[in-house]
Motif scaffolding. Structure first.
Motif, PDB file in Angstrom:
ATOM      1  N   GLU A   3     -42.279  40.899  60.048  1.00 26.70           N
ATOM      2  CA  GLU A   3     -42.860  41.243  61.343  1.00 26.70           C
ATOM      3  C   GLU A   3     -41.831  41.633  62.401  1.00 26.70           C
ATOM      4  OE1 GLU A   3     -42.254  36.711  61.587  1.00 26.70           O
ATOM      5  OE2 GLU A   3     -42.634  38.254  60.069  1.00 26.70           O
ATOM      6  N   VAL A   4     -40.529  41.582  62.066  1.00 23.65           N
ATOM      7  CA  VAL A   4     -39.490  41.896  63.052  1.00 23.65           C
ATOM      8  C   VAL A   4     -38.553  42.962  62.483  1.00 23.65           C
ATOM      9  CG1 VAL A   4     -37.656  40.952  64.517  1.00 23.65           C
ATOM     10  CG2 VAL A   4     -39.599  39.506  63.868  1.00 23.65           C
ATOM     11  N   PRO A   5     -38.344  44.078  63.172  1.00 23.23           N
ATOM     12  CA  PRO A   5     -37.434  45.117  62.679  1.00 23.23           C
ATOM     13  C   PRO A   5     -36.032  44.579  62.427  1.00 23.23           C
ATOM     14  CG  PRO A   5     -38.718  45.940  64.539  1.00 23.23           C
ATOM     15  CD  PRO A   5     -38.994  44.469  64.446  1.00 23.23           C
TER      16      PRO A   5
ATOM     17  N   ASP B 166     -35.927  27.202  65.066  1.00 21.03           N
ATOM     18  CA  ASP B 166     -36.655  27.336  63.805  1.00 21.03           C
ATOM     19  C   ASP B 166     -36.108  28.552  63.081  1.00 21.03           C
ATOM     20  OD1 ASP B 166     -38.438  26.642  61.883  1.00 21.03           O
ATOM     21  OD2 ASP B 166     -40.222  27.328  62.930  1.00 21.03           O
ATOM     22  N   THR B 167     -36.053  28.496  61.749  1.00 20.66           N
ATOM     23  CA  THR B 167     -35.567  29.630  60.969  1.00 20.66           C
ATOM     24  C   THR B 167     -36.725  30.317  60.261  1.00 20.66           C
ATOM     25  OG1 THR B 167     -35.222  28.399  58.903  1.00 20.66           O
ATOM     26  CG2 THR B 167     -33.412  28.383  60.512  1.00 20.66           C
ATOM     27  N   ARG B 168     -36.503  31.569  59.920  1.00 13.99           N
ATOM     28  CA  ARG B 168     -37.431  32.271  59.034  1.00 13.99           C
ATOM     29  C   ARG B 168     -36.960  32.090  57.593  1.00 13.99           C
ATOM     30  NH1 ARG B 168     -39.733  31.945  63.086  1.00 13.99           N
ATOM     31  NH2 ARG B 168     -40.846  33.555  64.253  1.00 13.99           N
TER      32      ARG B 168
ATOM     33  N   ALA C 167     -29.039  39.003  49.564  1.00 15.32           N
ATOM     34  CA  ALA C 167     -30.124  38.737  50.507  1.00 15.32           C
ATOM     35  C   ALA C 167     -31.338  38.186  49.781  1.00 15.32           C
ATOM     36  CB  ALA C 167     -30.507  40.018  51.256  1.00 15.32           C
ATOM     37  N   MET C 168     -32.096  37.367  50.509  1.00 12.77           N
ATOM     38  CA  MET C 168     -33.395  36.894  50.041  1.00 12.77           C
ATOM     39  C   MET C 168     -34.361  37.030  51.211  1.00 12.77           C
ATOM     40  SD  MET C 168     -34.469  33.163  48.587  1.00 12.77           S
ATOM     41  CE  MET C 168     -35.852  32.401  49.420  1.00 12.77           C
ATOM     42  N   ASN C 169     -35.465  37.713  50.984  1.00 12.85           N
ATOM     43  CA  ASN C 169     -36.461  37.875  52.039  1.00 12.85           C
ATOM     44  C   ASN C 169     -37.851  37.607  51.490  1.00 12.85           C
ATOM     45  OD1 ASN C 169     -36.251  40.335  50.508  1.00 12.85           O
ATOM     46  ND2 ASN C 169     -37.598  41.279  52.009  1.00 12.85           N
ATOM     47  N   VAL C 170     -38.790  37.378  52.376  1.00 13.33           N
ATOM     48  CA  VAL C 170     -40.168  37.041  52.002  1.00 13.33           C
ATOM     49  C   VAL C 170     -41.095  38.183  52.386  1.00 13.33           C
ATOM     50  CG1 VAL C 170     -42.038  35.377  52.264  1.00 13.33           C
ATOM     51  CG2 VAL C 170     -39.685  34.601  52.348  1.00 13.33           C
TER      52      VAL C 170
END
Length: 377
Positions: free
Chosen positions: A69-71, A119-121, A192-195
Motif C-alpha cells: 500500500e506504500v510506494p 510498528d514494523t511492516r 528482500a522479503m515482502n508480503v
C-alpha cells in the motif's frame, strides 16, 4: 572526520565497559524499536559514511515493492531503517571447502509510528558489505569494543541498547562504526522479503551488486530468481499453502509438511515425522547448510516447522533423537523470542509487527561466529 568521531565515542564507550564480556548480542545486534524522539538517531538508507551512502535510491529501486500500500520511494525516504546488525567473519555459499568471505550485514525494515508507538511492516531488506582480510582486521579490532554484558546472555533485543536507548554510548559507537566501514562502495548483495495478496503470500528475492550493476540471484534448489510462501490457513498452528516453487526433488516430505501439516500429521508414520523434523533441524544447522545449499523458503520455514514439531510431538527427545543433525554449542542457544506458533511468521531476524523475532538458524549462526572468533565464555 568520521574516524575522529569514532575514536571519541570509543573512549567514552570503553571507559564504561572495561569489566564486561562479549556476548552473542554483540555479534548479532537487534536494536530496540525507536521512540519518536529517537528517530533522528536511527540509520537510514541515505546516511553517508566513508564508503558512501548505506543504500542509495538507485540501488534500492532494483528491489520488488516492499509494502503493497506504500510506494517504494516513500518507504526508502520515510520509513526504511536499520533494525539489526550482524558481523560474519566466514560467510560461505555452496558446497565446500570454500574460502571465508568477511562481511557486515544490515537488516532493514519499514518502521512507522502510530498512536505514539513504533510498528514494523512484514517486510525486510538485508544488505551485505564485504571486506578483504586486511580491512576486516580493522573492522574486528573496532568491533571488539562493543563488549557489553554476560557472555551467557541469550540472543534477544540487545540488553544494553534496550536500557540506554539510541541516545546512549553503545549505539553512538556502533552507528559510527557502521558509517566508517559500510556503504555503496563495498555493498555486494541485497536480499528482500515482502508480503503480497492480503498478507498471505511472501516473496523472497535478491541480487548481487557487480561493478555497480544489480544482477538477480539464482535461488538454490529451485529453477528461478524468486520464491514464494503462501499460508492460506486461518489457523495459525497449521501449515496450509506451501512453497512456490517448492524444492520437491530435493526434499518432498518437508514440502508436503509446509503445504498441509494436518494431512502430514494424520498420514505420516512417526518415523517419517521424525525424519522431516530432523530435516528442519538440519536447515537450522550452519554446519550442515549455508545460503548456497538451501532455498530461501525452506530456510525461513524451518524455524516454525521446528516449533510445530515440538508442540505436536512431545514424545520425541529433542536432544537425543536429533543429536546427529541438530547444531550443538556450549554457547546459550535458547530463544527468548519464541511465541505462540504462527505459521505466517517467517521473520528470521527483526520484528513481526512490534514483537522481536529471531529464528533458531540466526542464533546458531551467531554461536558459530563466537566459536570462529574464539571468544571466551
Amino acid at each position: 572526520m568520521k574516524i575522529t568521531a569514532l575514536v571519541l565515542v570509543l573512549g567514552f564507550l570503553s571507559a564504561s565497559t572495561q569489566a564486561l564480556a562479549m556476548s552473542l548480542n554483540d555479534l548479532t545486534i537487534l536494536l530496540p524499536l525507536p521512540q519518536e524522539h529517537e528517530m533522528s538517531l536511527v540509520l537510514k538508507p541515505e546516511d553517508n559514511g566513508a564508503q558512501g551512502p548505506l543504500l542509495s535510491k538507485k540501488t534500492y529501486q532494483e528491489i520488488v515493492q516492499l509494502v503493497p500500500e506504500v510506494p517504494n520511494h516513500i518507504i526508502w525516504k520515510q520509513a526504511l531503517q536499520v533494525v539489526g546488525v550482524r558481523i560474519d567473519p566466514c560467510f560461505t555459499e555452496g558446497e565446500g571447502p570454500l574460502s571465508c568471505r568477511r562481511q557486515i550485514r544490515l537488516v532493514w525494515q519499514p518502521v512507522f509510528h502510530e498512536e505514539g508507538s513504533a510498528d514494523t511492516r512484514d517486510a525486510a531488506i538485508h544488505s551485505f558489505y564485504e571486506f578483504d582480510d586486511e580491512s576486516f582486521k580493522k573492522v574486528w579490532q573496532a568491533w571488539q569494543k562493543l563488549s557489553s554484558g554476560s557472555s551467557q546472555d541469550a540472543l534477544q533485543i540487545h540488553p544494553r541498547l534496550k536500557k540506554e536507548g539510541l541516545q546512549g554510548a553503545y549505539w553512538k559507537y556502533l552507528r559510527s562504526l557502521i558509517l566508517n566501514f559500510c556503504g555503496e562502495n563495498n555493498l555486494i548483495r541485497m536480499t528482500a522479503m515482502n508480503v503480497m495478496a492480503g498478507e498471505q503470500l511472501w516473496i523472497f528475492s535478491g541480487f548481487d551488486v557487480i561493478n555497480g550493476q544489480a544482477k538477480p540471484m539464482a535461488i538454490p534448489r529451485i529453477r528461478g530468481q524468486t520464491q514464494g510462501v503462501i499460508q492460506s490457513s486461518s489457523q495459525f498452528q497449521s501449515f496450509s499453502g506451501g512453497m512456490m516453487p517448492a524444492p520437491e526433488e530435493h526434499d518432498p516430505e518437508f514440502s508436503k509438511l509446509t503445504a498441509d501439516s494436518w494431512s502430514v500429521k494424520k498420514k505420516f508414520t512417526e518415523a517419517q515425522i521424525r525424519e522431516v523434523l530432523g530435516r528442519a533441524l538440519e536447515y537450522e544447522n550452519p554446519e550442515r547448510h549455508n545460503p548456497g545449499t538451501i532455498d530461501c523458503a525452506s530456510c525461513h520455514l524451518a524455524n516454525m516447522v521446528h516449533q510445530w514439531g515440538e508442540a505436536n510431538f512431545s514424545q520425541f527427545n529433542w536432544n537425543a533423537d536429533f543429536n546427529q543433525v541438530k547444531f550443538q554449542s556450549t554457547w546459550n542457544l535458547a530463544n527468548p523470542t519464541k511465541t505462540t506458533i504462527k505459521t505466517n511468521q517467517l521473520r528470521a531476524f527483526g520484528y513481526f509487527a512490534n514483537v522481536p523475532a529471531i529464528s533458531q538458524r540466526v542464533i546458531n549462526e551467531t554461536a558459530q561466529t563466537a566459536i570462529y572468533f574464539k571468544l571466551q565464555k
